[in-house]
Motif scaffolding. Structure first.
Motif, PDB file in Angstrom:
ATOM      1  N   ASP A   1       0.842  -1.195   0.000  1.00 25.75           N
ATOM      2  CA  ASP A   1       0.000   0.000   0.000  1.00 25.75           C
ATOM      3  C   ASP A   1       0.878   1.247   0.000  1.00 25.75           C
ATOM      4  N   ARG A   2       0.370   2.300  -0.629  1.00 25.00           N
ATOM      5  CA  ARG A   2       1.095   3.564  -0.738  1.00 25.00           C
ATOM      6  C   ARG A   2       0.744   4.463   0.449  1.00 25.00           C
ATOM      7  N   LEU A   3       1.770   5.031   1.124  1.00 24.62           N
ATOM      8  CA  LEU A   3       1.560   5.845   2.304  1.00 24.62           C
ATOM      9  C   LEU A   3       2.262   7.184   2.201  1.00 24.62           C
ATOM     10  N   LYS A   4       1.752   8.140   2.973  1.00 21.52           N
ATOM     11  CA  LYS A   4       2.404   9.426   3.169  1.00 21.52           C
ATOM     12  C   LYS A   4       2.631   9.614   4.662  1.00 21.52           C
ATOM     13  N   VAL A   5       3.838  10.050   5.050  1.00 12.66           N
ATOM     14  CA  VAL A   5       4.170  10.272   6.455  1.00 12.66           C
ATOM     15  C   VAL A   5       3.651  11.650   6.853  1.00 12.66           C
ATOM     16  N   THR A   6       2.849  11.688   7.917  1.00 11.33           N
ATOM     17  CA  THR A   6       2.199  12.941   8.315  1.00 11.33           C
ATOM     18  C   THR A   6       2.846  13.614   9.512  1.00 11.33           C
ATOM     19  N   SER A   7       3.701  12.920  10.263  1.00 14.22           N
ATOM     20  CA  SER A   7       4.369  13.522  11.412  1.00 14.22           C
ATOM     21  C   SER A   7       5.652  12.766  11.702  1.00 14.22           C
ATOM     22  N   GLY A   8       6.483  13.361  12.538  1.00 11.26           N
ATOM     23  CA  GLY A   8       7.745  12.721  12.875  1.00 11.26           C
ATOM     24  C   GLY A   8       8.886  13.161  11.981  1.00 11.26           C
ATOM     25  N   ALA A   9       9.998  12.462  12.079  1.00 10.21           N
ATOM     26  CA  ALA A   9      11.216  12.852  11.376  1.00 10.21           C
ATOM     27  C   ALA A   9      11.088  12.795   9.860  1.00 10.21           C
ATOM     28  N   PHE A  10      10.143  12.008   9.358  1.00  8.01           N
ATOM     29  CA  PHE A  10      10.029  11.834   7.908  1.00  8.01           C
ATOM     30  C   PHE A  10       8.755  12.472   7.346  1.00  8.01           C
ATOM     31  N   THR A  11       8.265  13.490   8.012  1.00  8.43           N
ATOM     32  CA  THR A  11       7.043  14.160   7.569  1.00  8.43           C
ATOM     33  C   THR A  11       7.151  14.595   6.110  1.00  8.43           C
ATOM     34  N   GLY A  12       6.112  14.286   5.350  1.00  7.52           N
ATOM     35  CA  GLY A  12       6.067  14.669   3.949  1.00  7.52           C
ATOM     36  C   GLY A  12       6.614  13.631   2.996  1.00  7.52           C
ATOM     37  N   HIS A  13       7.355  12.661   3.504  1.00  7.89           N
ATOM     38  CA  HIS A  13       7.897  11.616   2.640  1.00  7.89           C
ATOM     39  C   HIS A  13       6.793  10.618   2.282  1.00  7.89           C
ATOM     40  N   ARG A  14       6.969   9.989   1.132  1.00  8.67           N
ATOM     41  CA  ARG A  14       6.017   8.978   0.661  1.00  8.67           C
ATOM     42  C   ARG A  14       6.748   7.671   0.394  1.00  8.67           C
ATOM     43  N   GLY A  15       5.989   6.592   0.448  1.00 10.44           N
ATOM     44  CA  GLY A  15       6.610   5.299   0.200  1.00 10.44           C
ATOM     45  C   GLY A  15       5.589   4.185   0.187  1.00 10.44           C
ATOM     46  N   TYR A  16       6.106   2.957   0.164  1.00  9.02           N
ATOM     47  CA  TYR A  16       5.258   1.772   0.096  1.00  9.02           C
ATOM     48  C   TYR A  16       5.479   0.908   1.345  1.00  9.02           C
ATOM     49  N   VAL A  17       4.392   0.324   1.850  1.00  4.89           N
ATOM     50  CA  VAL A  17       4.474  -0.573   3.003  1.00  4.89           C
ATOM     51  C   VAL A  17       5.229  -1.833   2.602  1.00  4.89           C
ATOM     52  N   GLN A  18       6.215  -2.196   3.409  1.00  3.22           N
ATOM     53  CA  GLN A  18       6.960  -3.427   3.150  1.00  3.22           C
ATOM     54  C   GLN A  18       6.635  -4.497   4.188  1.00  3.22           C
ATOM     55  N   ASP A  19       6.291  -4.088   5.409  1.00  5.14           N
ATOM     56  CA  ASP A  19       5.926  -5.055   6.455  1.00  5.14           C
ATOM     57  C   ASP A  19       5.093  -4.327   7.508  1.00  5.14           C
ATOM     58  N   VAL A  20       4.464  -5.115   8.386  1.00  6.47           N
ATOM     59  CA  VAL A  20       3.566  -4.576   9.399  1.00  6.47           C
ATOM     60  C   VAL A  20       4.035  -5.023  10.774  1.00  6.47           C
ATOM     61  N   GLY A  21       3.969  -4.116  11.757  1.00  9.89           N
ATOM     62  CA  GLY A  21       4.358  -4.436  13.128  1.00  9.89           C
ATOM     63  C   GLY A  21       3.150  -4.488  14.048  1.00  9.89           C
ATOM     64  N   TRP A  22       3.271  -5.288  15.148  1.00  5.92           N
ATOM     65  CA  TRP A  22       2.154  -5.511  16.069  1.00  5.92           C
ATOM     66  C   TRP A  22       2.634  -5.442  17.505  1.00  5.92           C
ATOM     67  N   TYR A  23       1.688  -5.191  18.425  1.00  5.04           N
ATOM     68  CA  TYR A  23       1.948  -5.292  19.856  1.00  5.04           C
ATOM     69  C   TYR A  23       1.499  -6.675  20.324  1.00  5.04           C
ATOM     70  N   PHE A  24       2.425  -7.469  20.852  1.00  7.30           N
ATOM     71  CA  PHE A  24       2.088  -8.785  21.392  1.00  7.30           C
ATOM     72  C   PHE A  24       1.940  -8.660  22.907  1.00  7.30           C
TER      73      PHE A  24
ATOM     74  N   PRO B   1      -2.585  -2.709  13.707  1.00  8.48           N
ATOM     75  CA  PRO B   1      -1.146  -2.566  13.518  1.00  8.48           C
ATOM     76  C   PRO B   1      -0.529  -1.454  14.368  1.00  8.48           C
ATOM     77  N   ALA B   2       0.649  -1.735  14.921  1.00  5.35           N
ATOM     78  CA  ALA B   2       1.368  -0.760  15.730  1.00  5.35           C
ATOM     79  C   ALA B   2       2.208   0.163  14.866  1.00  5.35           C
ATOM     80  N   GLY B   3       2.672  -0.320  13.752  1.00  4.24           N
ATOM     81  CA  GLY B   3       3.513   0.479  12.873  1.00  4.24           C
ATOM     82  C   GLY B   3       3.795  -0.261  11.590  1.00  4.24           C
ATOM     83  N   TYR B   4       4.573   0.391  10.743  1.00  9.23           N
ATOM     84  CA  TYR B   4       4.851  -0.165   9.421  1.00  9.23           C
ATOM     85  C   TYR B   4       6.332  -0.007   9.088  1.00  9.23           C
ATOM     86  N   VAL B   5       6.850  -0.983   8.378  1.00  9.18           N
ATOM     87  CA  VAL B   5       8.159  -0.856   7.758  1.00  9.18           C
ATOM     88  C   VAL B   5       7.907  -0.276   6.366  1.00  9.18           C
ATOM     89  N   VAL B   6       8.398   0.938   6.126  1.00 11.64           N
ATOM     90  CA  VAL B   6       8.063   1.666   4.909  1.00 11.64           C
ATOM     91  C   VAL B   6       9.307   1.873   4.060  1.00 11.64           C
TER      92      VAL B   6
END
Length: 381
Positions: free
Chosen positions: A187-210, A220-225
């Motif tokens: 999936d295609r994403l845009k970073v809206t906050s944090g150190a990479f604000t404004g950058h775009r990319g593709y999801v490569q993996d998904v992270g979870w809270y166990f 999902p807790a986060g994404y590898v982008v």
């Protein structure tokens, strides 16, 4: 009023729910003749059914977060199943009569396979194709992978439970991502906050809270982008991204993996190991290096070239689970190959589990010694 249909059995509900989830994850849907699909569906169904027995709730009430927690690895799945299925009267022993679909599914998931079996039987297939019920056919070996097509680990003899639990977790993750309105791989994403604000990319993996206390998974807790203009990938929290429809692939920084070959791609390959170096590595990892006499070591060290060939790859069933591979090392003694001018060594690599990080290595001098060496190495003692 017509009679009401009986409620489906919990196992049937588990299989149907796992089938639907697998179909949603696999390109083209669920294929009953594909080993991969059957394995993933079976693992998910077993966990759903075992949790139904443990929680004493309907199968439909079992949440995907609880299923995903169990799918962390096959050891966890095995502990769950072998604890609760026998209490419900399911005999998991391989000596029991094959009349329980739950037990049969578990046996299929935990069986080992012969990677050298024929793709299909030369005797049985023609008889079946003509619909003959009375034609007597000679015994023939079982077709490879039960006659199914196979893509995941198609050279591995190990049980589907060990090979496909991670893939089954992916099936459940897709269900959770869809239910939680998260983002899937690619999936295609845009970073809206944090150190990479404004950058775009593709999801490569998904992270979870166990959550080990409640035995559930949140996210999902986060994404590898894979960001467009930054080398490598970045871990970004789920609340720092949003979907975007910009599918362009902008030009990457010059000289990066994303816009050309990786650094040092054109560097010359390292020199080939000498026969002496190859033998030293072989002896260092073997638990019986003393079996190789000094005269053979000197012969190998003076050889011109070393060659490796895999002769066998098999696995033993539970409860003593081992996989063994037989590697044939031969060293060319003359500059030009001659069949009678080579030194031979055989290596048997034994693992107790498909994911065993420290396999045992045993050496043999003769092919005739391999059967006894394998037998001794796989007794579980």
């Amino acid at each position: 009023m017509p009679p009401r249909s009986p409620a489906p059995e919990p196992w049937d509900v588990a299989v149907q729910r796992a089938t639907d989830a697998t179909a949603a994850d696999r390109p083209g849907g669920m294929n009953e003749q594909r080993w991969d699909d059957v394995a993933m569906r079976g693992i998910v169904a077993m966990v759903l059914y075992a949790l139904h027995l443990r929680e004493r709730q309907p199968v439909d009430a079992i949440g995907w977060p609880s299923v995903l927690w169990q799918l962390r690895d096959d050891v966890r799945v095995t502990e769950l199943v072998t604890t609760f299925l026998p209490r419900a009267g399911h005999d998991l022993a391989r000596t029991a009569a094959p009349d329980d679909p739950v037990t049969e599914c578990w046996r299929w998931l935990t069986r080992t396979w012969d990677p050298n079996a024929p793709v299909k039987s030369a005797f049985v297939q023609p008889a079946l194709s003509h619909g003959s019920q009375d034609l007597s056919v000679p015994d023939a070996p079982e077709p490879r992978w039960g006659g199914m097509s196979r893509g995941i680990g198609n050279g591995l003899p190990d049980p589907a439970l060990e090979i496909c639990t991670h893939w089954a977790a992916g099936v459940v993750q897709r269900q959770m991502i869809t239910e939680n309105r998260g983002y899937h791989t690619h999936d295609r994403l845009k970073v809206t906050s944090g150190a990479f604000t404004g950058h775009r990319g593709y999801v490569q993996d998904v992270g979870w809270y166990f959550d080990n206390k409640t035995e559930t998974v949140n996210g999902p807790a986060g994404y590898v982008v894979d960001l467009d203009d930054i080398e490598g990938t970045e871990d970004i929290d789920a609340d720092q991204v949003e979907a975007c429809s910009d599918l362009r692939w902008p030009r990457r920084p010059e000289g990066t993996l994303k816009d050309g070959p990786p650094p040092r791609w054109s560097d010359p390959l390292p020199p080939t190991k000498t026969c002496e170096e190859d033998l030293r590595e072989l002896l260092d990892r073997a638990n019986n290096p003393g079996i190789v006499p000094d005269d053979l070591r000197r012969t190998v060290a003076a050889a011109h070239r070393h060659h490796h060939l895999e002769l066998d790859w098999q696995a033993s069933p539970d409860p003593q689970r081992f996989t063994w591979r037989v590697l044939y090392h031969w060293y060319q003694l003359t500059e030009h190959y001659a069949d009678d001018q080579r030194a031979r060594l055989y290596e048997v690599v034994v693992t107790r589990h498909l994911h065993d990080a420290e396999p045992a290595h045993h050496l043999a001098l003769n092919e005739d010694d391999l059967a006894g060496l394998i037998a001794r190495s796989t007794t579980g003692e």
